[in-house]
Write a protein that holds these residues in place. Structure first.
Motif, PDB file in Angstrom:
ATOM      1  N   VAL A  15      -7.720 133.427  22.432  1.00 40.54           N
ATOM      2  CA  VAL A  15      -7.071 132.747  23.545  1.00 40.54           C
ATOM      3  C   VAL A  15      -8.131 132.047  24.377  1.00 40.54           C
ATOM      4  CG1 VAL A  15      -5.749 133.054  25.678  1.00 40.54           C
ATOM      5  CG2 VAL A  15      -5.163 134.382  23.612  1.00 40.54           C
ATOM      6  N   GLN A  16      -7.875 130.789  24.692  1.00 41.86           N
ATOM      7  CA  GLN A  16      -8.792 130.036  25.545  1.00 41.86           C
ATOM      8  C   GLN A  16      -7.987 129.250  26.557  1.00 41.86           C
ATOM      9  OE1 GLN A  16     -11.450 127.260  23.584  1.00 41.86           O
ATOM     10  NE2 GLN A  16     -12.902 127.332  25.283  1.00 41.86           N
ATOM     11  N   LEU A  17      -8.413 129.337  27.813  1.00 43.90           N
ATOM     12  CA  LEU A  17      -7.803 128.592  28.901  1.00 43.90           C
ATOM     13  C   LEU A  17      -8.908 127.821  29.614  1.00 43.90           C
ATOM     14  CD1 LEU A  17      -5.573 131.457  30.355  1.00 43.90           C
ATOM     15  CD2 LEU A  17      -4.834 129.611  28.839  1.00 43.90           C
ATOM     16  N   VAL A  18      -8.729 126.519  29.784  1.00 41.62           N
ATOM     17  CA  VAL A  18      -9.747 125.681  30.402  1.00 41.62           C
ATOM     18  C   VAL A  18      -9.116 124.883  31.539  1.00 41.62           C
ATOM     19  CG1 VAL A  18     -11.456 123.875  30.048  1.00 41.62           C
ATOM     20  CG2 VAL A  18     -10.999 125.518  28.220  1.00 41.62           C
ATOM     21  N   GLU A  19      -9.509 125.226  32.757  1.00 37.78           N
ATOM     22  CA  GLU A  19      -8.995 124.522  33.937  1.00 37.78           C
ATOM     23  C   GLU A  19      -9.857 123.307  34.248  1.00 37.78           C
ATOM     24  OE1 GLU A  19      -8.524 129.034  34.897  1.00 37.78           O
ATOM     25  OE2 GLU A  19     -10.007 127.712  33.992  1.00 37.78           O
ATOM     26  N   SER A  20      -9.224 122.321  34.861  1.00 34.08           N
ATOM     27  CA  SER A  20      -9.939 121.135  35.320  1.00 34.08           C
ATOM     28  C   SER A  20      -9.152 120.493  36.459  1.00 34.08           C
ATOM     29  CB  SER A  20     -10.130 120.135  34.177  1.00 34.08           C
ATOM     30  OG  SER A  20      -8.883 119.699  33.675  1.00 34.08           O
ATOM     31  N   GLY A  21      -9.800 119.536  37.127  1.00 35.30           N
ATOM     32  CA  GLY A  21      -9.110 118.771  38.147  1.00 35.30           C
ATOM     33  C   GLY A  21      -9.447 119.144  39.583  1.00 35.30           C
ATOM     34  N   GLY A  22     -10.258 120.171  39.771  1.00 34.41           N
ATOM     35  CA  GLY A  22     -10.631 120.544  41.123  1.00 34.41           C
ATOM     36  C   GLY A  22     -11.587 119.543  41.742  1.00 34.41           C
ATOM     37  N   GLY A  23     -11.882 119.759  43.018  1.00 31.86           N
ATOM     38  CA  GLY A  23     -12.809 118.876  43.709  1.00 31.86           C
ATOM     39  C   GLY A  23     -12.717 119.036  45.211  1.00 31.86           C
ATOM     40  N   LEU A  24     -13.349 118.095  45.907  1.00 32.15           N
ATOM     41  CA  LEU A  24     -13.346 118.074  47.367  1.00 32.15           C
ATOM     42  C   LEU A  24     -12.296 117.070  47.833  1.00 32.15           C
ATOM     43  CD1 LEU A  24     -14.593 118.732  50.154  1.00 32.15           C
ATOM     44  CD2 LEU A  24     -16.257 116.900  49.706  1.00 32.15           C
ATOM     45  N   VAL A  25     -11.430 117.502  48.731  1.00 35.39           N
ATOM     46  CA  VAL A  25     -10.378 116.633  49.237  1.00 35.39           C
ATOM     47  C   VAL A  25     -10.202 116.883  50.727  1.00 35.39           C
ATOM     48  CG1 VAL A  25      -8.563 118.299  48.654  1.00 35.39           C
ATOM     49  CG2 VAL A  25      -7.988 115.868  48.835  1.00 35.39           C
ATOM     50  N   GLN A  26      -9.802 115.858  51.454  1.00 34.56           N
ATOM     51  CA  GLN A  26      -9.573 115.998  52.898  1.00 34.56           C
ATOM     52  C   GLN A  26      -8.240 116.682  53.162  1.00 34.56           C
ATOM     53  OE1 GLN A  26      -9.918 112.112  54.676  1.00 34.56           O
ATOM     54  NE2 GLN A  26     -12.148 112.218  54.727  1.00 34.56           N
ATOM     55  N   PRO A  27      -8.105 117.320  54.292  1.00 36.73           N
ATOM     56  CA  PRO A  27      -6.805 117.912  54.662  1.00 36.73           C
ATOM     57  C   PRO A  27      -5.700 116.861  54.592  1.00 36.73           C
ATOM     58  CG  PRO A  27      -8.497 118.679  56.156  1.00 36.73           C
ATOM     59  CD  PRO A  27      -9.151 117.637  55.295  1.00 36.73           C
ATOM     60  N   GLY A  28      -4.568 117.276  54.028  1.00 31.48           N
ATOM     61  CA  GLY A  28      -3.460 116.354  53.827  1.00 31.48           C
ATOM     62  C   GLY A  28      -3.486 115.643  52.493  1.00 31.48           C
ATOM     63  N   GLY A  29      -4.568 115.774  51.762  1.00 31.81           N
ATOM     64  CA  GLY A  29      -4.703 115.099  50.483  1.00 31.81           C
ATOM     65  C   GLY A  29      -4.032 115.845  49.351  1.00 31.81           C
ATOM     66  N   SER A  30      -4.216 115.302  48.141  1.00 37.42           N
ATOM     67  CA  SER A  30      -3.574 115.853  46.948  1.00 37.42           C
ATOM     68  C   SER A  30      -4.576 115.999  45.809  1.00 37.42           C
ATOM     69  CB  SER A  30      -2.438 114.930  46.482  1.00 37.42           C
ATOM     70  OG  SER A  30      -1.424 114.824  47.448  1.00 37.42           O
ATOM     71  N   LEU A  31      -4.292 116.956  44.951  1.00 41.14           N
ATOM     72  CA  LEU A  31      -5.029 117.140  43.699  1.00 41.14           C
ATOM     73  C   LEU A  31      -4.048 117.611  42.641  1.00 41.14           C
ATOM     74  CD1 LEU A  31      -8.327 119.049  44.675  1.00 41.14           C
ATOM     75  CD2 LEU A  31      -8.171 116.715  43.790  1.00 41.14           C
ATOM     76  N   ARG A  32      -4.345 117.308  41.385  1.00 40.29           N
ATOM     77  CA  ARG A  32      -3.585 117.870  40.274  1.00 40.29           C
ATOM     78  C   ARG A  32      -4.535 118.635  39.363  1.00 40.29           C
ATOM     79  NH1 ARG A  32       0.130 115.472  35.349  1.00 40.29           N
ATOM     80  NH2 ARG A  32      -1.904 114.894  34.488  1.00 40.29           N
ATOM     81  N   LEU A  33      -4.285 119.913  39.242  1.00 39.56           N
ATOM     82  CA  LEU A  33      -5.062 120.757  38.340  1.00 39.56           C
ATOM     83  C   LEU A  33      -4.383 120.797  36.973  1.00 39.56           C
ATOM     84  CD1 LEU A  33      -5.851 123.796  40.664  1.00 39.56           C
ATOM     85  CD2 LEU A  33      -7.023 121.583  40.488  1.00 39.56           C
ATOM     86  N   SER A  34      -5.203 120.939  35.943  1.00 40.94           N
ATOM     87  CA  SER A  34      -4.713 121.096  34.579  1.00 40.94           C
ATOM     88  C   SER A  34      -5.322 122.344  33.969  1.00 40.94           C
ATOM     89  CB  SER A  34      -5.098 119.888  33.720  1.00 40.94           C
ATOM     90  OG  SER A  34      -4.553 118.695  34.232  1.00 40.94           O
ATOM     91  N   CYS A  35      -4.582 122.942  33.051  1.00 40.92           N
ATOM     92  CA  CYS A  35      -5.076 124.088  32.299  1.00 40.92           C
ATOM     93  C   CYS A  35      -4.691 123.873  30.838  1.00 40.92           C
ATOM     94  CB  CYS A  35      -4.491 125.386  32.816  1.00 40.92           C
ATOM     95  SG  CYS A  35      -4.873 126.835  31.810  1.00 40.92           S
ATOM     96  N   ALA A  36      -5.696 123.607  30.018  1.00 40.14           N
ATOM     97  CA  ALA A  36      -5.474 123.399  28.584  1.00 40.14           C
ATOM     98  C   ALA A  36      -5.593 124.738  27.871  1.00 40.14           C
ATOM     99  CB  ALA A  36      -6.481 122.410  28.043  1.00 40.14           C
ATOM    100  N   ALA A  37      -4.569 125.075  27.098  1.00 37.17           N
ATOM    101  CA  ALA A  37      -4.502 126.383  26.447  1.00 37.17           C
ATOM    102  C   ALA A  37      -4.603 126.258  24.939  1.00 37.17           C
ATOM    103  CB  ALA A  37      -3.197 127.077  26.832  1.00 37.17           C
TER     104      ALA A  37
END
Length: 115
Positions: free
Chosen positions: A1-23
């Motif tokens: 089993v392998q899970l790999v997250e991505s999509g994090g980062g630095l964002v200002q309050p009120g902003g948006s991010l989309r995280l992904s997890c490839a399995a």
């Protein structure tokens, strides 16, 4: 089993991010997937969960109405759309699967919400 997250980062309050997890390494479309997070000095906490088919979701009260969990079973990937981010959302975010009574985790992706 392998899970790999991505999509994090630095964002200002009120902003948006989309995280992904490839399995990989297990029949992804047959298992529910969960996002957790861990802030510095705090215990890991539940964020959101999605059923195997994607028809049922559940969220922690702290993110309800701001975060959305989805999955693409054709791509073996689960997502976490995070909107209206707050400084208290700062944490390392992990995806998780419980596969035959064992918990599997990715390496995590850092989300920092700061001005």
């Amino acid at each position: 089993v392998q899970l790999v997250e991505s999509g994090g980062g630095l964002v200002q309050p009120g902003g948006s991010l989309r995280l992904s997890c490839a399995a990989s390494g297990f029949p992804f479309s047959s298992f529910r997937m969960t996002w957790y997070r861990q802030a510095p000095g705090k215990e890991r906490e539940f964020v959101a969960v999605i059923s195997s088919a994607g028809s049922i979701t559940n969220y922690a009260d702290s993110v309800k109405g701001r975060f959305t969990i989805t999955r693409d079973n054709a791509k073996n990937t689960v997502y976490l759309q995070m909107n209206s981010l707050k400084p208290e959302d700062t944490a390392v975010y992990y995806c998780n699967v419980r596969y035959y009574m064992n918990d599997y985790w990715g390496q995590g992706t850092q989300v920092t919400v700061s001005s």
